[in-house]
Write a protein that holds these residues in place. Structure first.
Motif, short mmCIF file in Angstrom:
data_model
loop_
_atom_site.label_atom_id
_atom_site.label_comp_id
_atom_site.label_asym_id
_atom_site.label_seq_id
_atom_site.Cartn_x
_atom_site.Cartn_y
_atom_site.Cartn_z
N TYR B 103 -3.72 11.35 -41.79
CA TYR B 103 -3.86 11.84 -40.42
C TYR B 103 -3.26 10.85 -39.43
CZ TYR B 103 -6.00 13.74 -36.19
OH TYR B 103 -6.20 14.27 -34.94
N LEU B 104 -3.59 9.59 -39.61
CA LEU B 104 -3.13 8.59 -38.64
C LEU B 104 -1.66 8.24 -38.83
CD1 LEU B 104 -6.28 6.29 -38.48
CD2 LEU B 104 -5.48 7.96 -36.78
N PHE B 107 0.30 10.75 -37.10
CA PHE B 107 -0.02 11.00 -35.69
C PHE B 107 1.20 10.81 -34.80
CE2 PHE B 107 -1.31 9.61 -31.45
CZ PHE B 107 -2.13 10.67 -31.08
N SER B 108 1.36 11.76 -33.90
CA SER B 108 2.36 11.54 -32.87
C SER B 108 1.95 12.33 -31.64
CB SER B 108 3.74 11.99 -33.35
OG SER B 108 3.84 13.39 -33.25
N ASP B 109 2.45 11.91 -30.52
CA ASP B 109 2.10 12.61 -29.29
C ASP B 109 3.35 12.77 -28.44
OD1 ASP B 109 2.54 10.09 -28.33
OD2 ASP B 109 0.43 9.64 -27.99
N GLY B 112 6.66 9.84 -26.53
CA GLY B 112 7.98 9.33 -26.88
C GLY B 112 7.92 8.08 -27.73
N MET B 113 6.72 7.58 -27.97
CA MET B 113 6.56 6.41 -28.84
C MET B 113 6.88 6.79 -30.29
SD MET B 113 5.19 3.34 -27.71
CE MET B 113 4.31 2.74 -29.15
N LYS B 114 7.57 5.88 -30.95
CA LYS B 114 7.77 6.03 -32.40
C LYS B 114 6.79 5.07 -33.08
CE LYS B 114 9.66 6.34 -36.51
NZ LYS B 114 9.13 7.44 -37.34
N TYR B 115 5.72 5.63 -33.65
CA TYR B 115 4.69 4.79 -34.24
C TYR B 115 5.06 4.36 -35.65
CZ TYR B 115 1.86 6.55 -30.40
OH TYR B 115 1.39 6.86 -29.16
N SER B 116 4.83 3.10 -35.94
CA SER B 116 5.18 2.63 -37.28
C SER B 116 4.02 1.89 -37.95
CB SER B 116 6.38 1.71 -37.20
OG SER B 116 6.13 0.67 -36.29
N LYS B 117 2.92 1.75 -37.24
CA LYS B 117 1.85 0.91 -37.75
C LYS B 117 0.58 1.21 -36.96
CE LYS B 117 1.61 -3.84 -37.38
NZ LYS B 117 2.31 -5.14 -37.22
N TYR B 118 -0.56 1.07 -37.60
CA TYR B 118 -1.80 1.16 -36.83
C TYR B 118 -2.87 0.29 -37.44
CZ TYR B 118 -3.69 4.26 -40.46
OH TYR B 118 -4.14 4.77 -41.65
N ASN B 119 -3.86 0.00 -36.64
CA ASN B 119 -5.03 -0.71 -37.11
C ASN B 119 -6.25 -0.10 -36.44
OD1 ASN B 119 -6.56 -2.88 -38.40
ND2 ASN B 119 -6.83 -3.65 -36.32
#
Lengths: 132, 132
Positions: B103-104, B107-109, B112-119
């Motif tokens: 899921y994470l 995730f995108s919204d 315009g951010m390109k997500y590559s990592k989360y914590n």
DNA sequence: CTTGTAAATGTTATATTATTACATACTGTT
DNA sequence: AACAGTATGTAATAATATAACATTTACAAG
């Protein structure tokens, strides 16, 4: 109705600075900025920060040791925070996505933990930095 | 096949200590423990920690300024970490829940951010502390 | 209005966490 | 052997955060 928090003098000063800046601020940079207003010691800043975090007016960006004003108008979600952080320009913004917050607030697993709070930080490249 | 990382001497010493402890360790507490093995300076510890985080053998618990050994056998997910933290006993464990990570990671919204990592850090009470 | 109590403030000192700067050594390739 | 990249050693210092203690303010209860 949401609860009105009457900020004290120091709390007001420090919240205003963070809020106006619109970006994450570090404690000692805040300290530097408020010295002209008579706040001289780190502890005075940290105490105000603690209180402001507690009541949800600001949030701490843990990976950056910095504080940002809550961008969700009414700040009811001290217990459910999510941020997007650009690793290139360090722009940070609060994510308010009701599906995401629902998903995470309802998250549970078989560990027996009773979850009451979460903090999520997404990292990546923002629109501008992507296209460089 | 996963990539084999040959740890250097200091990296091995420091990884072993964190791994054996099974719980988050702070940098200076690691330093104290490894002084008998000839590691004398904070920087030696921080350098090894940086490397170990980079290759995914350990993770930093941001809200605690502490480091824990990766509990996901193969440590492929340096870029997608989730922890549960008991606010009473401070027990920390890594969450490995494929639905959550899927899921994470997806995730995108519309930012315009390109997500590559989360914590992600969840807080609450563990089984034991709940029943006290 | 005064007494009690919680919250906030002021001040000094100190603890904790992390990095800069510079010199040297090890590891594996060409 | 020469090179490049990674790792190490050491000293100094920067950056982040808290402890301890004295005083003051805000405000509700008697």
């Amino acid at each position: 109705m949401e609860k009105e928090h009457n900020l004290s003098k120091n709390q007001k000063i420090i919240f205003d600075i963070i809020d106006k800046s619109g970006e994450p601020m570090k404690a000692y940079s805040i300290l530097f900025d408020v010295q002209k207003k008579g706040i001289k010691a780190p502890l005075q800043v940290y105490r105000a920060l603690d209180k402001l975090v507690e009541i949800g007016k600001i949030h701490k960006i843990e990976s950056r040791n910095a504080f940002i004003a809550c961008q969700n108008s009414s700040c009811q979600i001290t217990k459910a925070t999510a941020f997007s952080i650009c690793e290139s320009c360090e722009n940070v913004s609060e994510i308010s996505n009701s599906k995401l917050s629902k998903y995470l607030s309802n998250f549970s697993d078989d560990s027996g933990m009773k979850y009451s709070k979460y903090n999520l930080e997404f990292f990546g490249l923002c629109k501008k930095c992507k296209s460089k």
